[in-house]
Every structure is written in structure tokens, then in C-alpha cells.
Write a protein that holds these residues in place. Structure first.
Motif, PDB file in Angstrom:
ATOM      1  N   GLN A   1       1.014  -1.284  -0.109  1.00 46.94           N
ATOM      2  CA  GLN A   1       0.001  -0.313  -0.509  1.00 46.94           C
ATOM      3  C   GLN A   1       0.902   1.291   0.128  1.00 46.94           C
ATOM      4  O   GLN A   1       0.541   2.309  -0.794  1.00 46.94           O
ATOM      5  N   LYS A   2       1.629   1.386   1.009  1.00 47.98           N
ATOM      6  CA  LYS A   2       2.444   2.168   0.723  1.00 47.98           C
ATOM      7  C   LYS A   2       3.763   2.284  -0.685  1.00 47.98           C
ATOM      8  O   LYS A   2       3.154   3.988  -1.083  1.00 47.98           O
ATOM      9  N   GLN A   3       4.307   1.799  -1.260  1.00 44.82           N
ATOM     10  CA  GLN A   3       4.514   1.327  -2.193  1.00 44.82           C
ATOM     11  C   GLN A   3       3.527   2.060  -3.659  1.00 44.82           C
ATOM     12  O   GLN A   3       4.127   3.350  -4.153  1.00 44.82           O
ATOM     13  N   PHE A   4       2.570   1.748  -3.660  1.00 40.51           N
ATOM     14  CA  PHE A   4       1.421   2.457  -4.465  1.00 40.51           C
ATOM     15  C   PHE A   4       1.253   3.874  -4.377  1.00 40.51           C
ATOM     16  O   PHE A   4       1.368   4.056  -4.904  1.00 40.51           O
TER      17      PHE A   4
ATOM     18  N   HIS B   1      -1.515   6.512   8.291  1.00 41.98           N
ATOM     19  CA  HIS B   1      -2.897   6.606   9.206  1.00 41.98           C
ATOM     20  C   HIS B   1      -3.770   7.432   9.793  1.00 41.98           C
ATOM     21  O   HIS B   1      -4.899   7.081   9.434  1.00 41.98           O
ATOM     22  N   ARG B   2      -3.224   8.205   8.309  1.00 43.86           N
ATOM     23  CA  ARG B   2      -4.926   9.035   7.880  1.00 43.86           C
ATOM     24  C   ARG B   2      -5.511   8.442   6.670  1.00 43.86           C
ATOM     25  O   ARG B   2      -7.054   8.485   6.910  1.00 43.86           O
ATOM     26  N   VAL B   3      -4.745   7.741   5.843  1.00 50.10           N
ATOM     27  CA  VAL B   3      -4.959   6.948   5.039  1.00 50.10           C
ATOM     28  C   VAL B   3      -5.909   5.852   5.520  1.00 50.10           C
ATOM     29  O   VAL B   3      -7.402   6.281   5.109  1.00 50.10           O
ATOM     30  N   SER B   4      -5.077   5.031   6.508  1.00 49.71           N
ATOM     31  CA  SER B   4      -6.790   4.233   7.095  1.00 49.71           C
ATOM     32  C   SER B   4      -7.791   4.863   7.606  1.00 49.71           C
ATOM     33  O   SER B   4      -8.242   3.765   7.111  1.00 49.71           O
ATOM     34  N   GLY B   5      -7.494   5.896   8.814  1.00 52.30           N
ATOM     35  CA  GLY B   5      -8.856   6.304   9.608  1.00 52.30           C
ATOM     36  C   GLY B   5      -9.602   6.387   8.328  1.00 52.30           C
ATOM     37  O   GLY B   5     -11.357   6.559   8.716  1.00 52.30           O
ATOM     38  N   PHE B   6      -9.860   7.548   7.215  1.00 47.51           N
ATOM     39  CA  PHE B   6     -10.962   8.223   5.747  1.00 47.51           C
ATOM     40  C   PHE B   6     -11.542   6.193   5.491  1.00 47.51           C
ATOM     41  O   PHE B   6     -12.521   6.830   5.469  1.00 47.51           O
TER      42      PHE B   6
ATOM     43  N   LEU C   1      -7.476   3.179  -2.609  1.00 50.21           N
ATOM     44  CA  LEU C   1      -6.673   3.576  -1.987  1.00 50.21           C
ATOM     45  C   LEU C   1      -5.944   5.139  -2.641  1.00 50.21           C
ATOM     46  O   LEU C   1      -4.990   5.976  -1.843  1.00 50.21           O
ATOM     47  N   TYR C   2      -6.348   4.444  -3.771  1.00 50.29           N
ATOM     48  CA  TYR C   2      -6.044   6.379  -4.922  1.00 50.29           C
ATOM     49  C   TYR C   2      -7.067   7.172  -4.393  1.00 50.29           C
ATOM     50  O   TYR C   2      -6.656   8.723  -3.902  1.00 50.29           O
ATOM     51  N   VAL C   3      -8.153   7.048  -3.873  1.00 45.44           N
ATOM     52  CA  VAL C   3      -8.906   7.910  -3.953  1.00 45.44           C
ATOM     53  C   VAL C   3      -8.800   8.413  -2.172  1.00 45.44           C
ATOM     54  O   VAL C   3      -8.417   9.734  -2.247  1.00 45.44           O
TER      55      VAL C   3
END
Length: 278
Positions: free
Chosen positions: A61-64, A85-90, A110-112
Motif C-alpha cells: 500500500q505504501k509503495q502504491f 494513518h490518515r489514509v487508513s482512518g479515511f 487507496l487512490y481516492v
């Protein structure tokens, strides 16, 4: 006698709880006052990132995200953890649905999510509660609201964003044309959310927006902007669209915007608290 002791203990517990509540309330008021004064002088929140526990993304996911967002690559490792953290929370607070045969994949989500987090990374609150559902079509679709063809839209009453995936991707593939559907629609979400949700970052966003719009209402300045042909015509549809198009320029070609309109560049940077040393 025993009953009197129980009553006394109960009273002590209640008074203790009230005292704790009062102290926390007082501390909250003191902090709010200090932050208001600080924000008035600096145009940014007193702090942005504080998380416990810290959610993590997988290496894939980080690489993406790193491959697609230069913003992420420019963050130091510690700030990247905050971004993760924010991506996961979103993602935890949003639902995605495909339309017209479009299949929602983890990469799509993930992109959005990373797009939203990039735009709100300078703000303390990032989950944008005014948005709950994201509908994605494979390409341009017929809106059920306007009965017209759309590439994207945000409906605050339904708390729903709709996107054409083809056009979402095009926005990131052509990184210097200052047209990015994801950025544009998320700015609309942030605009509405800033009015609905009381927060220091939202107040800063609104104040900076108003300063830009008031400046644009001056005939001489508006004519100057119009004659420059710098922004596409759609920017002048209304005040909300002008801000959204302005942010597209800020994200995709910041140096060009800074050169042509340094005053607008400064206001957008202030509005988003968009500094690489967040």
C-alpha cells in the motif's frame, strides 16, 4: 450507619467526577483560546498530528501511494507514517460502490483516499464527515440529479461523491494541465465540510477563501484575472468553482501559479496549511 457510608462514598465519587469534568472543560476552553490567538497570528493550527494508536499500511500500500503521489515521497519517514494513518482512518469511515459495472478494488479505494489525505494533510481534522459514500462509474455518466452528463459531482445532502474513474485517472496522468477531477471534487467536499464542522482548520480555510473571493469581486482585479487567460473559463462559473480550479493549479503547477499570481498562491498555501514541514 453502613448506608450513610455508602451515601458519602457515592457523593464523593459524584463530586470527583464533576470536578474532573469541570477541569477538563476549563482546560479545553483555555486551549481553544490559546489556539485561536495563535491561529490569528500564524494562520495555522497550534498542532496537526497526534495519533494513538498509529494505524499502519502494508508495504504494498505504501509503495502504491509513493509511486503516484510526489507529495508523499517528499515527506520524511515520520510524516509518511502520519499520512498512512490518515489514509487508513479515511477508508474506515467511507463506503465505496461501483456503478455501471465498475469494480471497486483496494487500489481504487487507496487512490481516492490518498487524494483526500493529500489535500487535508495540513489540517487537524481529515475524515470529512460530510462525505460518507463514494460512487464510481467507469467513465462519464448521466447524473440522476441534474439529468446531464458528468465527470464528477458532490451531493452534500446525500453525503455522496460521484466520480468517473477514467477522468479521475486522467487527472493524475496529465500532471501539468491543471485539470484534476479528484482534487477538484475533494475541494468541494472540504468547502462544505468547513462550513458544517466547527474546527480551527475549517475556519482558516473559510477565511482565506473569503479573502480570495472578496479580492476577485474588485472590478480591477477581476478584469486582470480574466484578461490573463490563466484559468480555464469554468473557474468563473461561481465562487466555489474558482477556488477548486485555483487549488488544481496550486497542486499541479505551484511555481507557475506563484509566478503569475503570488497573492493567490500565498492564500491557497495558507488555506490548506500546505507546507512540507507540517
Amino acid at each position: 450507619m453502613e448506608e450513610e457510608k455508602i451515601n458519602i462514598y457515592f457523593l464523593i465519587i459524584v463530586l470527583g467526577a464533576l470536578l474532573i469534568f469541570f477541569v477538563l472543560f476549563l482546560l479545553g476552553k483555555i486551549f481553544s483560546t490559546i489556539e485561536y490567538i495563535y491561529a490569528t497570528r500564524t494562520n495555522k493550527p497550534l498542532f496537526i498530528h497526534f495519533y494513538w494508536p498509529l494505524r499502519k499500511l502494508t508495504p504494498d500500500q505504501k509503495q502504491f501511494i509513493s509511486k503516484r503521489f510526489s507529495f508523499y515521497r517528499q515527506l520524511n519517514p515520520r510524516k509518511q507514517l502520519f499520512f498512512d494513518h490518515r489514509v487508513s482512518g479515511f477508508l474506515k469511515h467511507k463506503t465505496f460502490e461501483g456503478r455501471s459495472g465498475f469494480v471497486i478494488t483496494p487500489e481504487v479505494e487507496l487512490y481516492v483516499a490518498a487524494t483526500a489525505v493529500m489535500l487535508t494533510f495540513g489540517m487537524r481534522r481529515y475524515k470529512l464527515p460530510i462525505l460518507q459514500k463514494i460512487l464510481i462509474y467507469p467513465e462519464i455518466y448521466r447524473s440522476t440529479i441534474t439529468k446531464q452528463d458528468h465527470k464528477g459531482e458532490f451531493n452534500p445532502l446525500l453525503k455522496t461523491m460521484v466520480l468517473s474513474w477514467k477522468d479521475f485517472l486522467l487527472g493524475f496522468e496529465h500532471r501539468s494541465d491543471n485539470v484534476n477531477l479528484g482534487i477538484h471534487e475533494f475541494i468541494h467536499v472540504i468547502q462544505i465540510n468547513s462550513y458544517k464542522e466547527s474546527s480551527i482548520s475549517g475556519d482558516i480555510f473559510i477565511d482565506a477563501s473569503k479573502e480570495i473571493i472578496n479580492k476577485l469581486k474588485t472590478d480591477s482585479y477581476r478584469n486582470y484575472v480574466l484578461h490573463s487567460k490563466f484559468f480555464r473559463n469554468y473557474a468563473f462559473t461561481n465562487e466555489f468553482e474558482f477556488i477548486a480550479v485555483l487549488v488544481e493549479h496550486f497542486i499541479e503547477s505551484p511555481q507557475h501559479l506563484k509566478q503569475e499570481f503570488p497573492d493567490l498562491y500565498i492564500k491557497i498555501r495558507e488555506m490548506l496549511n500546505y507546507r512540507m514541514n507540517h
